[in-house]
Write a protein that holds these residues in place. Structure first.
Motif, short mmCIF file in Angstrom:
data_model
loop_
_atom_site.label_atom_id
_atom_site.label_comp_id
_atom_site.label_asym_id
_atom_site.label_seq_id
_atom_site.Cartn_x
_atom_site.Cartn_y
_atom_site.Cartn_z
N ILE A 103 0.85 -1.19 0.00
CA ILE A 103 0.00 0.00 0.00
C ILE A 103 0.89 1.25 0.00
N GLY A 129 -9.73 5.04 1.03
CA GLY A 129 -10.27 4.07 1.97
C GLY A 129 -9.70 4.32 3.35
N ASN A 156 -5.84 0.90 3.37
CA ASN A 156 -5.46 1.12 1.98
C ASN A 156 -4.29 2.09 1.84
#
Length: 452
Positions: A103, A129, A156
């Motif tokens: 991520i 997110g 995320n």
């Protein structure tokens, strides 16, 4: 997502271990008071504490295993891992956990504004997110691993604040954070006692730039000379994005309008202008927001998505926190203080608020042999920015008072206790006053606010 296993932790830390059991940990903690069943307890040691003393308590509360140093005196029953240095091991465990997440990870450092910029960046990225971020300003060798170990499959993106108390610390922490994006807010006199010169401070902050790998991005404040020069430290394949209010930059803010509860400005990016608003006050927070916006744009979010995220911002307490009560405006900017942030707080308060201005200021630490001169300069700034009254707390606060008196301010008071400061405020305050509180964190200026 797979949990960390006993075998994996032994491998990444090189620990000696008294069991070959197949165990998967529910989490990793350094606080025996908060341990839950199935966790690994890591006994950290510091100047004033020894977490290894609580290893037995941790086992009794359900720890699946404990990690202690090879010199630990009280070894509990159960599964025990022994290492040379528990802090290094804690860092290695956090690094192993971070490696499982593909991520965006944004690392934020700088002399001033890093906690606010961290909060703004997490808000800006919320369009992606759920975002993991550093709690409060837990940005040191314990707090950074703690943040990484809080990552889970729901996240995320992550925004990690990295502090600095010496050369090499940011480099060491960046090795486990592995940031894909780095933000350097500025370089100022903060920590000069520890590093000796502004150039050394810049070198230390520049370690974050050097840590960004090819394909990553470094975001730099074009208005700060030392930060702007860090573009020369970026490695091959690293994208450099600049932001600023004054100097030429990739992302700029203009037409800044500071209101009573928010600040509006025009955002200029790639030849286009956008109306933007942040739920914070002051030009310095516009600068901080530009860094956050740059991170969002780098990750493909639209200006509208970033604006929506920042509009829902939740900030760390005592960062230019405005409290209105009983006809008073209290500006609680007392989380910490450096010369640069002190000047910004004074100037911003003067620009925003009408009526009588009262400054309640205390010591700034880690300034070494420039401490007296800097505190006196802050006193002069109080006068230049039209404050009516100055109240100081602490030994260095007396130099702020002296600087204000030398610059012609009549209403100057110095005290050594929170109670005495609170008493004086209650004696002189009246409806319509604005009171600014600012000092290094160890001065605990928030206690005065509680008293009044």
């Amino acid at each position: 997502m797979d949990k960390l296993s006993l075998k994996e932790i032994a491998q990444v830390t090189g620990a000696e271990i008294n069991s070959d059991a197949e165990i998967f940990f529910e989490g990793v903690t350094t606080d025996s008071r908060k341990i839950t069943s199935g966790e690994l307890f890591v006994g950290l040691k510091g100047e004033n504490f020894n977490g290894e003393s609580f290893a037995k308590d941790a086992v009794n509360k359900g720890a699946a295993a404990v990690l202690v140093s090879k010199t630990a005196k009280r070894i509990p029953n159960g599964i025990v891992l022994k290492v040379d240095d528990t802090l290094i091991a804690y860092r290695q465990i956090a690094g192993a956990w971070r490696n499982r997440f593909n991520i965006p990870v944004v690392a934020v450092t700088g002399s001033n504004g890093k906690t606010t910029t961290k909060d703004l960046t997490a808000a800006a990225l919320s369009g992606l997110g759920q975002v993991q971020k550093t709690s409060a300003n837990f940005n040191n060798e314990v707090g950074v691993p703690m943040t990484l170990l809080g990552l889970n499959e729901k996240h995320n993106a992550a925004v990690v604040e990295i502090g600095m108390r010496g050369l090499g610390q940011i480099e060491t922490l960046a090795q486990i954070v592995k940031p894909t994006i780095g933000i350097v807010t500025n370089v100022s006199e903060a920590h000069i006692e520890l590093l000796g010169s502004i150039e050394n401070i810049a070198r230390a902050k520049g370690e974050l730039v050097e840590a960004i790998q090819s394909g990553g991005t470094i975001i730099l404040n074009a208005d700060n000379r030392h930060t702007a020069e860090m573009k020369n430290l970026a490695g091959a394949g690293v994208n450099v994005v600049t932001y600023g209010l004054e100097n030429s930059a990739d992302i700029r803010a203009k037409d800044i309008l500071i209101g009573s509860v928010s600040t509006e400005f025009t955002l200029s990016y790639r030849g286009e202008d956008f109306d933007f608003e942040i739920p914070m006050l002051g030009r310095h927070n516009v600068s901080n927001s530009l860094a956050a916006i740059a991170a969002g744009l780098t990750l493909g979010l639209s200006v509208e998505e970033i604006q929506r995220g920042i509009s829902r911002l939740t900030t760390t307490k005592m960062r230019f926190e405005v409290i209105r009560r009983d006809g008073l405006t209290i500006v609680n900017d007392a989380y910490n203080a450096s010369p640069a942030s002190m000047r910004v707080a004074i100037k911003t308060t003067s620009e925003i608020y009408d009526g009588r201005l009262i400054a309640v200021l205390g010591d700034m630490l880690e300034l070494g042999n420039i401490s007296e001169a800097i505190h006196r300069e802050i006193g002069a700034e109080i006068v230049e920015n039209k404050f009516d009254t100055l109240i100081t707390l602490g030994e260095f606060g007396k130099f702020i008072a002296a600087g204000a008196r030398d610059a012609g301010l009549k209403n100057v008071y110095t005290f050594d206790t929170h109670e005495a400061v609170a008493k004086k405020i209650l004696e002189i305050v009246r409806d319509g006053d604005t009171i600014l509180f600012k000092a290094s964190h160890v001065m605990h200026m928030e206690k005065i606010i509680e008293l009044i």
